[in-house]
Design a protein around this motif. Structure first.
Motif, mmCIF file in Angstrom:
data_model
loop_
_atom_site.group_PDB
_atom_site.id
_atom_site.type_symbol
_atom_site.label_atom_id
_atom_site.label_comp_id
_atom_site.label_asym_id
_atom_site.label_seq_id
_atom_site.Cartn_x
_atom_site.Cartn_y
_atom_site.Cartn_z
ATOM 1 N N ILE A 262 -3.260 1.477 13.310
ATOM 2 C CA ILE A 262 -1.807 1.653 13.183
ATOM 3 C C ILE A 262 -1.062 0.461 13.808
ATOM 4 O O ILE A 262 -0.084 -0.030 13.255
ATOM 5 N N GLY A 263 -1.553 -0.041 14.926
ATOM 6 C CA GLY A 263 -0.902 -1.205 15.553
ATOM 7 C C GLY A 263 -0.933 -2.416 14.631
ATOM 8 O O GLY A 263 0.062 -3.139 14.497
ATOM 9 N N GLY A 264 -2.076 -2.633 13.981
ATOM 10 C CA GLY A 264 -2.194 -3.755 13.031
ATOM 11 C C GLY A 264 -1.338 -3.515 11.807
ATOM 12 O O GLY A 264 -0.698 -4.449 11.288
ATOM 13 N N ASN A 265 -1.276 -2.271 11.341
ATOM 14 C CA ASN A 265 -0.437 -1.949 10.178
ATOM 15 C C ASN A 265 1.034 -2.245 10.489
ATOM 16 O O ASN A 265 1.765 -2.778 9.660
ATOM 17 N N LEU A 266 1.452 -1.874 11.707
ATOM 18 C CA LEU A 266 2.839 -2.134 12.096
ATOM 19 C C LEU A 266 3.047 -3.629 12.342
ATOM 20 O O LEU A 266 4.057 -4.199 11.949
ATOM 21 N N GLY A 267 2.057 -4.249 12.996
ATOM 22 C CA GLY A 267 2.162 -5.687 13.297
ATOM 23 C C GLY A 267 2.311 -6.512 12.031
ATOM 24 O O GLY A 267 2.992 -7.546 12.023
ATOM 25 N N THR A 268 1.668 -6.067 10.948
ATOM 26 C CA THR A 268 1.748 -6.823 9.684
ATOM 27 C C THR A 268 2.753 -6.220 8.705
ATOM 28 O O THR A 268 2.949 -6.774 7.626
ATOM 29 N N ASN A 269 3.328 -5.068 9.043
ATOM 30 C CA ASN A 269 4.134 -4.309 8.068
ATOM 31 C C ASN A 269 3.324 -4.138 6.784
ATOM 32 O O ASN A 269 3.754 -4.535 5.684
ATOM 33 N N SER B 164 8.465 -14.186 -2.984
ATOM 34 C CA SER B 164 7.999 -14.385 -1.605
ATOM 35 C C SER B 164 6.556 -14.866 -1.615
ATOM 36 O O SER B 164 5.737 -14.371 -2.403
ATOM 37 N N ILE B 165 6.234 -15.803 -0.711
ATOM 38 C CA ILE B 165 4.864 -16.332 -0.635
ATOM 39 C C ILE B 165 3.949 -15.400 0.153
ATOM 40 O O ILE B 165 2.750 -15.619 0.223
ATOM 41 N N SER B 166 4.501 -14.372 0.797
ATOM 42 C CA SER B 166 3.654 -13.378 1.452
ATOM 43 C C SER B 166 4.299 -12.011 1.325
ATOM 44 O O SER B 166 5.274 -11.712 2.022
ATOM 45 N N ALA B 167 3.766 -11.200 0.433
ATOM 46 C CA ALA B 167 4.380 -9.899 0.182
ATOM 47 C C ALA B 167 3.992 -8.890 1.243
ATOM 48 O O ALA B 167 4.814 -8.115 1.701
ATOM 49 N N GLU B 168 2.695 -8.894 1.644
ATOM 50 C CA GLU B 168 2.247 -7.822 2.555
ATOM 51 C C GLU B 168 1.240 -8.285 3.601
ATOM 52 O O GLU B 168 1.034 -7.586 4.580
ATOM 53 N N HIS B 169 0.594 -9.430 3.432
ATOM 54 C CA HIS B 169 -0.461 -9.817 4.384
ATOM 55 C C HIS B 169 0.082 -10.529 5.609
ATOM 56 O O HIS B 169 -0.606 -10.607 6.622
ATOM 57 N N GLY B 170 1.291 -11.070 5.517
ATOM 58 C CA GLY B 170 1.864 -11.785 6.653
ATOM 59 C C GLY B 170 1.626 -13.281 6.579
ATOM 60 O O GLY B 170 1.229 -13.836 5.541
ATOM 61 N N ILE B 171 1.855 -13.954 7.717
ATOM 62 C CA ILE B 171 1.808 -15.419 7.775
ATOM 63 C C ILE B 171 0.613 -15.892 8.603
ATOM 64 O O ILE B 171 -0.105 -16.809 8.204
ATOM 65 N N GLY B 172 0.380 -15.252 9.779
ATOM 66 C CA GLY B 172 -0.740 -15.650 10.631
ATOM 67 C C GLY B 172 -0.729 -17.143 10.894
ATOM 68 O O GLY B 172 0.334 -17.749 11.076
ATOM 69 N N SER B 173 -1.935 -17.767 10.934
ATOM 70 C CA SER B 173 -1.941 -19.225 11.000
ATOM 71 C C SER B 173 -2.122 -19.831 9.626
ATOM 72 O O SER B 173 -1.773 -20.986 9.389
#
Ligand code: FAD
Ligand code: MLT
Ligand code: ZN
Length: 498
Positions: free
Chosen positions: A142-149, A424-433
């Motif tokens: 859940i923390g990762g799900n929230l962290g990445t939306n 958008s270049i990132s719909a759901e996975h996020g940006i990270g590095s």
């Protein structure tokens, strides 16, 4: 404070058994796609919010960077440490309690390290639906799900994780505890802080618990699998599905023929309907709150209308839960089949649904012209306008050489098209590095400045997952840090499965 003194102190906080410094730490140091291996000063595993706060305070005092981590299933290299050996991986996986169900409020309060599937199952046992669903649900948290939306396969009805969250408990970058778990559906008392932390990928603070929305369990959930002659037809089918099923439409996923071919190739035991005969297939889900018979009648009326309109050429409706699982399993196996196939370039893009057919036709053609023979692994959450528009090297070429020489140019072409379509270049996975540099190129300077201001205000020492999402190291003009994001160790390509 030296690193050794810090580690000694952390042992007194969480217990020596939960400060890992030796042995094989791959589970925490290597990202899921096995693209990048980092090296941690230690993996620290607190068991309570108070312990998280103490760990953060100690790290801040020692000016040691913290990388929050859940299930480590992220796609953008955001949850593993860099190669410096100076960062602490803060693993939340011991914090997995479901603290409270509030049936009248339709909420559940859960700790960040709880595995998504565990929460789904507990909610079902309590008579409720927690709708977030993704193929990594057996290990993501859940923390990762929230962290990445996180998004997943139910967004068309229930929205991203952000829409499912009513409140958070957070340990700030100063090691203070902010508790906002009341579960209010209305609260206009100034800035809505939870939305800053959701999707911030561990760069602003550590999420330790959340209050999440529950929904009534549907009486019946039916799954259909349809062959469609084109992407235009898939979009037309989506419109019909909204019109016929209304809020019952809980899943709408598209899969291209080549993507399904990889499932056939790598998981020979799986039966994949219509793969040989159709350019695209769609998985649809109808959740009905009256009865199974009602849901089935609605679904059949939809498919009949779609066949009449010419946007579905063939379809099956699962007769049982087991059959429904098999159909979903086809869709969920695509990322793993692609991993088996070898190196590829992933794009997690979103475009307005109405423009997706034109985007794909134009971009496919431009890619074929510039990189003849590339193979498109195209699938995703069409109901949300989110495609995994992935590119595989041409057949019989050395994929490693291809990626080394062409990946940047392919990304540039695809992302220029995404910009042209206002996507958008990132719909759901996020940006990270992985996508940090691309964020700079595709976000407006005003938006980037606002993001930097927020980061500097909340994390003035740049210790929360530094180098991820937006760079605020001294090199980019922010307050100096002791560990200005040393380059991560990119693995030799033969170690990449994905
Ligand atoms: P991690 O990978 O551990 O961390 C992800 C990010 O969140 C990192 O930046 C990390 O620092 C931060 N973070 C983790 N925990 C916390 C915390 N407690 N507080 C603050 N920040 C934190 N994603 C989708 O959106 N939709 C999909 O359909 C989907 N399908 C997937 C299918 C497969 C097979 C796999 C392997 C992945 C898939 N993903 C998908 C990606 C991934 O599962 C999600 O991003 C997920 O939300 C990550 O959860 P995690 O617990 O593994 O987080
Ligand atoms: C999916 O939808 O399957 C995921 O986001 C994972 C992926 O694209 O690899
Ligand atoms: Zn996805």
């Amino acid at each position: 404070m030296t690193a050794a003194q810090l580690l000694d102190h952390l042992r007194t906080v969480v217990g020596a058994a939960h400060v890992l410094t030796e042995g094989d730490l791959s589970a925490w140091e290597l990202d899921w796609r096995k693209r990048v291996r980092g090296r941690a000063l230690a993996v620290v595993r607190p068991a309570s919010t108070e312990q998280v706060a103490q760990v953060v305070r100690a790290c801040v005092a020692a000016r040691v960077a913290i990388v929050p981590q859940g299930g480590n299933t992220g796609m953008v290299v955001g949850s593993t440490p860099d190669a410096s050996g100076t960062q602490v991986v803060l693993s939340l996986t011991r914090m997995q309690q479901i603290r409270k169900f509030d049936p009248a409020n339709l909420t559940v309060t859960v700790e960040a390290g709880c595995v998504l599937q565990t929460l789904q199952e507990a909610c079902e046992q309590a008579g409720f639906l927690f709708p977030l669903s993704l193929a990594a649900e057996g290990s993501c948290t859940i923390g990762g799900n929230l962290g990445t939306n996180a998004g997943g396969t139910q967004v068309v009805r229930y929205g991203n994780t952000r829409e499912l969250c009513l409140g958070l408990e957070v340990v700030t970058a100063q090691g203070e505890i902010w508790s906002g778990l009341a579960g209010l559906r209305k609260d206009n008392t100034g800035y809505d802080l939870r939305h800053l932390f959701i999707g911030s990928e561990g760069t602003l603070g550590v999420i330790t618990a959340a209050t999440l929305k529950l929904y009534p369990l549907p009486v019946s959930t039916l799954t259909a699998y349809a062959a469609v002659p084109s992407l235009e037809a898939a979009v037309q089918l989506l419109g019909l599905a909204h019109a016929h099923l209304h809020a019952g439409l809980t899943g709408f996923e598209v899969m291209g023929q080549f993507a399904l071919g990889l499932v056939v190739k790598h998981f020979a035991h799986m039966r994949v309907p219509f793969q040989a005969s159709s350019p695209y297939c769609v998985v649809l889900e109808n959740s009905d709150h009256h009865s199974e018979a009602h849901g089935r009648t609605q679904f059949e009326a939809l498919l009949e209308a779609a066949m009449e309109a010419g946007c579905v050429s063939d379809a099956v409706v699962a007769e049982s839960t087991a059959q429904a699982r098999q159909l979903w399993h086809i869709r969920e196996s695509i990322p793993l089949a692609q991993a088996q196939e070898g190196l590829n370039i992933k794009h997690d893009i979103s475009i307005a649904v109405s423009h997706i057919p034109a985007f794909v036709a134009e971009t496919d053609a431009a890619l074929q012209q510039a990189f003849p023979g590339v193979r498109m692994v195209n699938y995703g959450h069409l109901g949300d306008g989110n495609l995994h528009y992935n590119v595989q090297a041409p057949a019989n070429t050395d994929a490693e050489v291809f990626l080394q020489t062409q990946e940047d140019a392919i990304n540039a072409l695809v992302y220029a098209q995404v910009d042209r379509y206002d996507g958008s270049i990132s719909a759901e996975h996020g940006i990270g590095s992985l996508k940090r540099e691309k964020l700079l190129a595709h976000k407006s300077p005003v938006a980037l400045d606002l993001m930097r201001s927020i980061k500097r205000a909340l994390d003035p020492h740049n210790l929360m997952n530094p180098g991820r999402v937006i760079d605020c190291s001294s090199a980019s003009g922010s307050a100096p840090t002791t560990h200005p994001n040393p380059t991560t160790q990119v693995l030799p390509h033969h170690d990449h499965p994905y």
